[in-house]
Design a protein around this motif. Structure first.
Motif, PDB file in Angstrom:
ATOM      1  N   SER A 126      67.298  33.955  18.573  1.00 39.12           N
ATOM      2  CA  SER A 126      67.991  33.137  19.426  1.00 39.12           C
ATOM      3  C   SER A 126      67.273  33.509  20.706  1.00 39.12           C
TER       4      SER A 126
ATOM      5  N   LYS B  36      66.459  27.440  34.336  1.00 40.40           N
ATOM      6  CA  LYS B  36      67.046  28.857  33.828  1.00 40.40           C
ATOM      7  C   LYS B  36      64.963  29.000  33.486  1.00 40.40           C
TER       8      LYS B  36
ATOM      9  N   ALA C  12      73.366  28.908  24.459  1.00 39.08           N
ATOM     10  CA  ALA C  12      73.666  27.825  25.377  1.00 39.08           C
ATOM     11  C   ALA C  12      74.613  27.449  25.906  1.00 39.08           C
TER      12      ALA C  12
ATOM     13  N   TYR D  90      66.779  24.906  30.968  1.00 38.17           N
ATOM     14  CA  TYR D  90      67.024  25.381  30.039  1.00 38.17           C
ATOM     15  C   TYR D  90      68.378  24.378  31.711  1.00 38.17           C
TER      16      TYR D  90
ATOM     17  N   LEU E 214      66.971  33.278  23.740  1.00 38.74           N
ATOM     18  CA  LEU E 214      67.629  33.466  25.159  1.00 38.74           C
ATOM     19  C   LEU E 214      68.254  35.694  24.842  1.00 38.74           C
ATOM     20  N   THR E 215      68.321  35.641  23.229  1.00 38.43           N
ATOM     21  CA  THR E 215      68.811  37.222  23.749  1.00 38.43           C
ATOM     22  C   THR E 215      67.644  38.307  22.465  1.00 38.43           C
TER      23      THR E 215
ATOM     24  N   THR F 236      69.606  29.316  19.711  1.00 43.62           N
ATOM     25  CA  THR F 236      69.231  29.090  21.114  1.00 43.62           C
ATOM     26  C   THR F 236      70.164  27.753  21.828  1.00 43.62           C
TER      27      THR F 236
END
Length: 491
Positions: free
Chosen positions: A368, A333, A355, A329, A370-371, A351
């Motif tokens: 995603s 990250k 981002a 990331y 990420l979440t 995803t």
């Protein structure tokens, strides 16, 4: 911070445990190992369909194959479905692709403004940039052509050459596809600017068979010193032999044959690793590494000795469906984290968009990373061929011929992340055989006979982009035709 650049490093037919960072002590992947230290490693990541073209269309569109309808390597993604490269292009990104994309038509617009392609299977190899370049230089990848085109197939070389598809490439390293693709990618990244976000997908042909690394990678590994991979057996199961959809006869393979193919396969992987090291080095020299999202993955896996099988086109065992996924990331990250939750290749598109600060279209089915919080289960489909004439496997359009003859079988597998057989363990190849010949022929566009798919209704055009989502709890009774629009199911 500016919007991140996106670099997708995409392999073909890469088994998930054939990488150093995933615990393989034999294969040398130092550059990918260093990338893994800056990335999140999604160790239970799966393709939704272990065939090249369908998997890629799912990757770009975030749709399951039964939703976008591109069932095999001769199928196409109907117009109107949003893809993450297309969405980012609309947001001002410069989007480019180099290497193997495996689309139909070869230069289909799925969101890339620039394409320099190196194809392998089907008509693409006769139209692409790489093979035109080889021709201009008086070169031909004869061994690859020998196995990828029935038009030029020649029998009678040797067991390793013919049956095992294993030999040193006819080409010097500088003419081999991996090197050509890396150089084209270096040229693209060389034009990147800090204030102009870019997307680049780098599609390596390797380590897809035939197993033909160029020198010096062809002799990098000693077959006798390699550890046979988990799941290897001394002979194939009866059910696997009967379901074999390839031209490779499992019953004729010795342990020595498998080791020879492993050594060549690992050599192809190491060449890719060297190329990736050059691309990452270039990003760092240009000061772009920190703000670049790097995704390393594959379209599907490879048996590579599992149950004494090679290649693909059989039951949905984990080595075929499980694929690597590293995501570096922006700003590194969560660097070095290993994520054990289940994920699918349709999860990459949302995803990437998240981002980049872009809302995913409602049609996209992925979650995603990420979440999304991971999945409780994943869904995958596959196809194979039963009781077929082995000679037809060598023909250029073997899959289409099998579909015409109604010889395709299809099986689904749903896997839970809980309980026995859950994440991280090999599935038992659970599959439901059925008479799917008519469906396969319909998916290939050979007959007008309709069949049913989940959550899909009547044909239409670009309205698919505004369909408002896909997926329902049960199956509908709506008729499906090629190019059908997907609509939200009624609650």
């Amino acid at each position: 911070m500016n919007q991140p650049n996106i670099l997708i490093l995409h392999c073909d037919q890469l088994r998930q445990d054939c990488l150093g960072f995933n615990g393989n002590a034999d294969v040398r992947t130092p550059n990918l190992d260093r990338l893994a230290a800056d990335s999140v490693n999604y160790e239970n990541h799966y393709t939704v369909y272990p065939i090249c073209t369908p998997s890629r269309y799912s990757f770009w569109s975030s749709l399951y194959v039964h939703q976008h309808g591109a069932w095999d390597n001769q199928a196409t993604l109907p117009s109107g479905y949003p893809t993450f490269p297309g969405v980012l292009r609309e947001q001002g990104y410069h989007t480019a692709a180099v290497g193997k994309m495996h689309m139909n038509p070869t230069y289909q617009d799925i969101g890339f403004s620039e394409m320099e392609l190196a194809e392998q299977n089907g008509i693409g190899r006769f139209e692409d940039d790489y093979h035109r370049w080889l021709m201009d230089n008086g070169k031909i990848d004869r061994f690859d052509l020998h196995h990828q085109s029935g038009i030029f197939y020649e029998e009678g070389k040797s067991h390793l050459y013919d049956m095992c598809q294993c030999a040193e490439s006819d080409l010097e390293e500088r003419f081999y596809s991996t090197e050509w693709i890396t150089r084209r990618a270096e040229e693209q990244i060389g034009r990147w600017e800090e204030d102009a976000p870019s997307v680049l997908m780098v599609g390596y042909v390797s380590p897809h068979h035939p197993f033909d690394p160029p020198a010096p990678y062809s002799t990098m590994y000693d077959p006798e010193k390699l550890r046979l991979l988990d799941g290897y057996t001394q002979e194939a199961l009866k059910r696997d032999v009967e379901a074999n959809g390839t031209a490779m006869d499992y019953t004729s393979l010795s342990e020595g044959d498998v080791r020879a193919m492993m050594a060549a396969y690992y050599g192809m992987i190491s060449e890719i690793d060297d190329g990736i090291g050059r691309l990452i080095g270039l990003l760092k020299r240009k000061g772009l590494y920190e703000n670049t999202m790097i995704i390393f993955t594959s379209d599907h896996g490879e048996y590579m000795g599992f149950h004494h099988m090679m290649l693909k086109c059989n039951y949905l065992y984990d080595p075929l469906a499980k694929i690597p996924l590293l995501v570096k990331y922006p700003g590194q990250k969560d660097a070095g984290r290993t994520e054990s939750a289940l994920s699918e290749n349709i999860d990459v598109a949302p995803t990437v968009l998240e981002a980049c600060g872009v809302k995913a279209p409602a049609s996209m089915q992925g979650k995603s990373l990420l979440t999304g919080g991971g999945r409780e289960s994943y869904f995958r489909k596959g196809s194979t061929v039963r009781k077929r004439n082995r000679a037809s496997a060598i023909a250029a359009h073997k899959a289409l011929q099998a579909a015409r003859a109604g010889q395709h079988g299809k099986h689904d597998a749903v896997r839970s992340g809980k309980g026995s057989g859950g994440a991280g363990k090999c599935s038992r190849g659970s599959g439901v055989w059925g008479d799917f010949g008519r469906a396969a022929a319909q998916a290939c566009g050979f007959c007008p006979v309709p069949f049913h798919r989940e959550g899909i209704s009547e044909p239409a055009g670009a309205a698919a982009a505004k369909a408002g989502g896909i997926g329902c709890a049960g199956r509908t009774d709506e008729t499906v035709y090629p190019g059908a629009v997907v609509k939200r199911c009624a609650p």
